[in-house]
Design an enzyme around this catalytic site. Structure first.
Site, PDB file in Angstrom:
ATOM      1  NE  ARG A  81      -3.281   2.811   0.646  1.00 15.52           N
ATOM      2  CZ  ARG A  81      -4.404   3.312   1.333  1.00 15.52           C
ATOM      3  NH1 ARG A  81      -5.016   2.267   1.987  1.00 15.52           N
ATOM      4  NH2 ARG A  81      -4.839   4.481   1.353  1.00 15.52           N
ATOM      5  CG  ASP A  93      -8.661   1.734   1.713  1.00 12.78           C
ATOM      6  OD1 ASP A  93      -7.928   1.995   2.774  1.00 12.78           O
ATOM      7  OD2 ASP A  93      -9.539   2.124   1.374  1.00 12.78           O
TER       8      ASP A  93
END
Length: 157
Positions: A81, A93
């Site tokens: 990420r 996410d």
């Protein structure tokens, strides 16, 4: 504490990433995975890029909200990420949507998640797991989902 985690990905093998993330959630200390929604495909909101795959996981945890947030961020980082800019495409996410019925407002954490009540990709899988849920300060889940009915979302194949 009963908590709900929103999962999303739209880069790489998003389906495999969501499955790996759910396994990582189930392996968290002082935590057990109690349910996982189906995987949904949704269009990006306020962003560009490929469609997202989304799901919601329900956990029982003895971790504090801040400790849980730290664990979620660690799982995100393990999956590459990057936070290049707001609403950027992402490999993974993980959002702490609800922590029991607590309302938390600190610089590092807002619960209920700030925009969850506006997002069909959160509300629809959440409804699958907890159809009678009341979102603190927002109301009935079914009413919130009705207000987001114009957003494109479907069960992923």
């Amino acid at each position: 504490m009963r908590v709900f985690i929103g999962l999303g990905a739209n880069l790489g093998d998003a389906a495999a990433t969501l499955n790996a993330a759910v396994a990582a959630l189930a392996a968290l200390p002082l935590t057990s995975l109690t349910a996982r929604s189906k995987t949904y495909r949704s269009a990006p909101i306020d962003a560009h890029g490929p469609d997202y795959l989304n799901a919601v996981a329900e956990l029982e945890t003895a971790l504090s909200p801040v400790a849980l947030l730290s664990e979620l961020q660690g799982i995100e980082q393990a999956h590459g990420r990057e936070r290049a800019y707001r609403n950027a495409p992402r490999t993974l996410d993980l959002d702490l949507l609800l922590y029991g019925d607590q309302v938390i407002a600190t610089p590092e954490l807002t619960v209920p998640h700030a925009r969850m009540h506006e997002r069909a990709f959160v509300l629809l899988p959440l409804q699958e797991l907890a159809p009678d849920l009341q979102i603190p300060m927002r109301g009935k889940l079914a009413d919130l989902l009705a207000a987001a009915c114009d957003q494109r979302i479907a069960v992923s194949a």
